[in-house]
Design a protein around this motif. Structure first.
Motif, PDB file in Angstrom:
ATOM      1  N   ALA A 140     -14.144  -1.994   2.728  1.00 40.35           N
ATOM      2  CA  ALA A 140     -14.835  -0.741   3.041  1.00 40.35           C
ATOM      3  C   ALA A 140     -14.427  -0.217   4.410  1.00 40.35           C
ATOM      4  CB  ALA A 140     -16.345  -0.947   2.992  1.00 40.35           C
ATOM      5  N   ILE A 141     -14.218  -1.125   5.358  1.00 36.51           N
ATOM      6  CA  ILE A 141     -13.884  -0.726   6.723  1.00 36.51           C
ATOM      7  C   ILE A 141     -12.411  -0.341   6.861  1.00 36.51           C
ATOM      8  CG2 ILE A 141     -13.713  -1.522   9.121  1.00 36.51           C
ATOM      9  CD1 ILE A 141     -16.106  -3.362   8.536  1.00 36.51           C
ATOM     10  N   HIS A 142     -11.529  -1.193   6.327  1.00 39.06           N
ATOM     11  CA  HIS A 142     -10.100  -1.045   6.591  1.00 39.06           C
ATOM     12  C   HIS A 142      -9.269  -0.521   5.424  1.00 39.06           C
ATOM     13  CE1 HIS A 142     -10.723  -3.058  10.414  1.00 39.06           C
ATOM     14  NE2 HIS A 142     -11.308  -4.054   9.794  1.00 39.06           N
ATOM     15  N   GLY A 143      -9.859  -0.474   4.227  1.00 38.02           N
ATOM     16  CA  GLY A 143      -9.113   0.049   3.095  1.00 38.02           C
ATOM     17  C   GLY A 143      -8.149  -0.939   2.471  1.00 38.02           C
ATOM     18  N   ILE A 144      -7.199  -0.412   1.711  1.00 33.85           N
ATOM     19  CA  ILE A 144      -6.292  -1.231   0.910  1.00 33.85           C
ATOM     20  C   ILE A 144      -5.426  -2.153   1.763  1.00 33.85           C
ATOM     21  CG2 ILE A 144      -4.337   0.365   0.871  1.00 33.85           C
ATOM     22  CD1 ILE A 144      -5.739  -1.411  -2.232  1.00 33.85           C
ATOM     23  N   GLU A 145      -5.173  -1.746   3.034  1.00 28.38           N
ATOM     24  CA  GLU A 145      -4.283  -2.536   3.892  1.00 28.38           C
ATOM     25  C   GLU A 145      -4.798  -3.950   4.114  1.00 28.38           C
ATOM     26  OE1 GLU A 145      -5.437   0.420   4.662  1.00 28.38           O
ATOM     27  OE2 GLU A 145      -3.666   1.730   4.563  1.00 28.38           O
ATOM     28  N   VAL A 146      -6.122  -4.111   4.215  1.00 29.59           N
ATOM     29  CA  VAL A 146      -6.682  -5.426   4.514  1.00 29.59           C
ATOM     30  C   VAL A 146      -6.551  -6.384   3.320  1.00 29.59           C
ATOM     31  CG1 VAL A 146      -9.074  -5.144   3.709  1.00 29.59           C
ATOM     32  CG2 VAL A 146      -8.598  -6.478   5.781  1.00 29.59           C
ATOM     33  N   LEU A 147      -6.226  -5.844   2.143  1.00 25.45           N
ATOM     34  CA  LEU A 147      -6.101  -6.663   0.940  1.00 25.45           C
ATOM     35  C   LEU A 147      -4.647  -6.985   0.597  1.00 25.45           C
ATOM     36  CD1 LEU A 147      -8.705  -4.827  -1.350  1.00 25.45           C
ATOM     37  CD2 LEU A 147      -9.085  -6.827   0.093  1.00 25.45           C
ATOM     38  N   GLU A 148      -3.741  -6.723   1.519  1.00 30.51           N
ATOM     39  CA  GLU A 148      -2.320  -6.913   1.240  1.00 30.51           C
ATOM     40  C   GLU A 148      -1.975  -8.340   0.838  1.00 30.51           C
ATOM     41  OE1 GLU A 148      -0.074  -5.570   4.563  1.00 30.51           O
ATOM     42  OE2 GLU A 148      -0.346  -3.433   4.116  1.00 30.51           O
ATOM     43  N   GLY A 149      -2.677  -9.310   1.417  1.00 31.41           N
ATOM     44  CA  GLY A 149      -2.369 -10.703   1.105  1.00 31.41           C
ATOM     45  C   GLY A 149      -3.043 -11.230  -0.144  1.00 31.41           C
TER      46      GLY A 149
END
Length: 266
Positions: A140-149
């Motif tokens: 919610a805070i950082h978007g798709i980028e935080v889920l890259e791993g």
């Protein structure tokens, strides 16, 4: 969704009092599937206990610590008395958060999501985050980028982010600083205006950060930053001040930064 495994010794667990006997209390573990623990009367409360029901009641939600797990005899020994108030509140909040995350999983992947699909997604998220709740909050805070791993396909990741941004109440912090801008030039007012524009930045700070610059009283201006955490907020505040200082000093002016408003007590 409940875990299918067993808790570990020393782990804090949430349970519901299912049965009260003279020798102790049986507790159904809320986080584990078909698991039940026993709190011996000596572990219910400190001191001598005349009546167990003076300390717990059927249906009560409790936080207990796991003393021992015997998978062979299907027995889990628990203690309630060794859990302090801070641990109890923290564990209850963690449990409530995971219940929220469980609902968000249903929203993201459908109420009829299979246990297998749920487990695949959950395990992928837990390999990168401390909990399911944490993964949704960070999304919610950082978007798709935080889920890259996270090893899930793009559709699954987008479903998580969309659900998170529609349902997670993101915590934010605010920090404030003040900068005095002075210019000796004849067109000093314009120089100050340019410095203020520099302080505001070019809008590239990110969707999760809000930065505002407001007039307090010449030569003082307030810079306020709203961000997900203090480290980010302080960093953006310092960067804003640095931009203003660079701009005003380039014209022969000065910038003085302080955290309290002029005239305020420290």
């Amino acid at each position: 969704m409940k875990y299918s495994g067993w808790p570990d010794s020393g782990e804090l667990v949430v349970g519901k009092v299912d049965e009260i006997a003279d020798f102790g209390v049986f507790v159904d573990l809320e986080e584990y599937e078909d698991k039940r623990g026993l709190v011996h009367i000596s572990e219910v409360a400190s001191g001598w206990i005349k009546n167990v029901r003076d300390h717990v009641r059927e249906g009560q939600t409790v936080v207990a610590k796991v003393l021992d797990v015997n998978k062979g005899s299907q027995q889990i020994d628990l203690t309630i008395k060794d859990v302090n108030e801070h641990q109890r509140k923290e564990k209850i909040q963690e449990w409530k958060n995971e219940q929220k995350a469980d609902k968000w999983m249903a929203i993201a992947f459908g109420e009829d999501v299979s246990d297998e699909e749920y487990g695949t997604v959950a395990n992928a998220l837990l390999s990168e985050f401390d909990s399911l709740y944490d993964s949704f909050e960070q999304a919610a805070i950082h978007g798709i980028e935080v889920l890259e791993g996270v090893e899930l396909d793009d559709d699954d990741l987008e479903a998580i982010v969309d659900t998170a941004r529609q349902n997670v109440s993101v915590p934010f912090v605010n920090v404030t600083g003040y900068v005095d801008l002075r210019s000796p030039a004849g067109d000093g007012v314009d120089d100050v205006k340019e410095a203020l524009k520099a302080a505001e930045g070019d809008g590239s700070v990110g969707d999760e950060i809000e930065l505002s610059v407001t007039y307090v009283g010449a030569p003082e201006y307030r810079i306020k930053v709203k961000a997900p955490d203090y480290k980010t907020a302080e960093s953006e505040l310092e960067a804003s001040v640095a931009r203003a200082r660079e701009a005003i000093e380039a014209t022969g002016g000065t910038a003085e930064y302080h955290r309290e408003r002029s005239g305020d007590e420290e």
